[in-house]
Design a protein around this motif. Structure first.
Motif, PDB file in Angstrom:
ATOM      1  N   ASP A 189       0.838  -1.202   0.000  1.00  0.00           N
ATOM      2  CA  ASP A 189       0.000   0.000   0.000  1.00  0.00           C
ATOM      3  C   ASP A 189       0.872   1.250   0.000  1.00  0.00           C
ATOM      4  N   ARG A 193       1.984   1.940  -3.543  1.00  0.00           N
ATOM      5  CA  ARG A 193       0.815   2.367  -4.308  1.00  0.00           C
ATOM      6  C   ARG A 193       0.429   3.810  -3.972  1.00  0.00           C
ATOM      7  N   THR A 213       0.298   7.012  -6.405  1.00  0.00           N
ATOM      8  CA  THR A 213      -0.920   7.806  -6.530  1.00  0.00           C
ATOM      9  C   THR A 213      -0.627   9.290  -6.362  1.00  0.00           C
ATOM     10  N   ASP A 270      -2.603   5.617 -10.842  1.00  0.00           N
ATOM     11  CA  ASP A 270      -3.385   4.751  -9.950  1.00  0.00           C
ATOM     12  C   ASP A 270      -3.231   3.305 -10.396  1.00  0.00           C
ATOM     13  N   ASP A 296      -4.085  -0.754 -10.237  1.00  0.00           N
ATOM     14  CA  ASP A 296      -5.326  -1.504 -10.084  1.00  0.00           C
ATOM     15  C   ASP A 296      -5.569  -1.784  -8.604  1.00  0.00           C
ATOM     16  N   GLU A 297      -6.808  -1.538  -8.160  1.00  0.00           N
ATOM     17  CA  GLU A 297      -7.134  -1.727  -6.748  1.00  0.00           C
ATOM     18  C   GLU A 297      -7.066  -3.187  -6.329  1.00  0.00           C
ATOM     19  N   ASP A 298      -7.247  -4.100  -7.270  1.00  0.00           N
ATOM     20  CA  ASP A 298      -7.163  -5.536  -6.971  1.00  0.00           C
ATOM     21  C   ASP A 298      -5.694  -5.898  -6.804  1.00  0.00           C
ATOM     22  N   SER A 299      -5.304  -6.260  -5.581  1.00  0.00           N
ATOM     23  CA  SER A 299      -3.901  -6.553  -5.294  1.00  0.00           C
ATOM     24  C   SER A 299      -3.414  -7.831  -5.966  1.00  0.00           C
ATOM     25  N   HIS A 334      -1.655   0.297 -14.567  1.00  0.00           N
ATOM     26  CA  HIS A 334      -2.140   1.486 -13.887  1.00  0.00           C
ATOM     27  C   HIS A 334      -2.760   2.433 -14.907  1.00  0.00           C
TER      28      HIS A 334
END
Length: 439
Positions: free
Chosen positions: A124, A127, A131, A136, A138-141, A191
């Protein structure tokens, strides 16, 4: 007393050595030289040695540290110890020493450069730093970029997460003038960037058939990232000209990818060597200001026929403006040649907008008449071109009206009024004479 003497000697020694420890960014030699490399594991120093050696061969001094080392620091006594930072520590949850997310962002805000290598296990922290830099992940790790049409052909059928991409940004400044013939091998996370931002650019994009998903599970819903909107490698040039490279793959820098042969699915051409080494070598030259760095010198303005710069101009004066622009070639400053450098003579809005002429040797010049408006103006040069550092120059200069003794004695435009006045006087004289002497 002896302790005081030792303390004074220690402080004096550090103050003396500080300029040598802090080889900061210099306008005369803008290339970054001292680079801090933070690693998850020291084995990365060996597995990615070709990339590091390409930097060292160009004169960079790399300082390798574990990302959780409690002694690491970016600055000392308020001065930065490094010119650039490389984060090859995608899984790190917290840096050691005095480094944290805020310290890294302050490092970039102070004009220093940054390279981030992430992967599927990106933490995180990494990431969040990305950001803040404008991209950004991908929110899916567990998601990886998958492409069933532009994958790299191999002896064993895989899950098509090893991508052969050749969708490069069209810029010789960023990627060099020599065309990259072989596709770049990529395996990692994708991203997105804000399409309205001019500060973030995709330098390596996914193909229209790519998507981001977990390769180990079936899709239960449409993927959030698809097609050419997925960026594999992006760059940022901040308003202070700091440069950032963000890659969704750490393997893209590895010796294995540098040396691997590559054949893109659907193509009969098999390249003996991937384009990774050429791509990242040229891209690192841009990130570390070896290319695309501009400076402006000898900014001058004066009245036509004079040499000295005045403290004030008068309305309708004829003036000349000139500037010299140079580009850093990696070893020296060379004349920069372009035909789109513009000058604004500005007060609230541009009263004069002129494209500067050039002698093709880095010298730009123009001349114009000061507007018939008095006030405080600015000479402004705002130059932004893809891949180059931005130039922002401004200088205030007051413009005054004519003094009472500077107007023409007789204004040609007023001749009709002069004629009317004198004809009225003559008519009155004739009328009076006739009236007085007429019986």
């Amino acid at each position: 007393m002896s302790k005081l003497v030792h303390l004074l000697g220690f402080v004096t020694l550090n103050v003396f050595l500080l300029p040598f420890l802090c080889k900061s960014f210099s306008p005369e030699t803008p290339t970054d030289r001292r680079v801090l490399v933070l690693l998850d594991d020291l084995a990365i120093q060996s597995s990615h040695s070709l990339f590091f050696k390409s930097l060292q061969s160009r004169g960079f001094d790399l300082d390798f540290k574990l990302a959780y080392d409690p002694k690491i620091s970016l600055q000392r006594y308020g001065q930065y110890l490094y010119d650039a930072l490389i984060l090859f520590s995608p899984t790190i949850e917290g840096f050691g020493g005095s480094i944290d997310q805020a310290a890294i962002l302050d490092f970039v805000d102070s004009g220093h450069d940054l390279i981030i290598g992430a992967d599927a296990n990106a933490s995180d922290l990494i990431r969040e730093i990305a950001t803040e830099c404008g991209v950004d992940f991908d929110e899916d790790s567990n998601a990886l970029v998958i492409d069933h049409t532009s994958y790299a052909v191999s002896d064993t059928e895989g899950d098509h997460t090893l991508i052969a991409s050749d969708d490069f940004i069209n810029s010789n400044v960023i990627l060099g003038s020599k065309k990259i013939e072989a596709p770049v091998l990529f395996q990692g996370i994708g991203h997105t960037i804000n399409p309205t931002s001019s500060l973030v650019l995709k330098v390596l994009s996914a193909s229209p058939s790519a998507y981001s998903a977990n390769p180990k599970s079936k899709l239960s819903s449409p993927p959030s990232l698809t097609g050419s909107a997925i960026s594999l490698v992006s760059i940022v040039q901040a308003r202070n000209n700091a440069r950032v490279l963000i890659s969704g793959s750490l393997s893209i820098f590895s010796n294995r990818f540098f040396r691997s042969g590559v054949q893109k699915a659907g193509s009969a051409i098999k390249h003996e060597k991937s384009g990774n080494e050429q791509f990242l070598t040229e891209l690192s030259k841009w990130v570390f200001h070896e290319r695309g760095h501009l400076k402006a010198v000898n900014v001058r303005h004066h009245k036509v026929g004079e040499a000295d710069e005045p403290a004030v101009y008068r309305i309708n004066d004829d003036l000349e403006y000139s500037i010299d622009i140079y580009e850093w070639s990696g070893t020296s400053w060379e004349p920069y040649v372009a035909d789109d450098v513009q000058l604004q003579f500005y007060m609230m809005s541009p009263y004069v907008l002129k494209t500067l002429s050039t002698d093709q040797k880095g010298h730009y010049f123009t001349s114009f008449k000061v507007p018939d408006v008095y006030g405080v103006f600015q000479f402004k040069v705002e130059y932004n071109r893809l891949g180059y550092t931005s130039l922002s120059l401004s200088k205030q200069i007051p413009v005054r009206p004519f003094r009472h003794n500077e107007y023409e004695r007789f204004i040609p435009a007023a001749y009709p009024y002069y004629g009317a006045a004198f004809s009225m006087m003559a008519g009155f004289f004739v009328f009076t004479a006739i009236y007085l002497y007429n019986k």
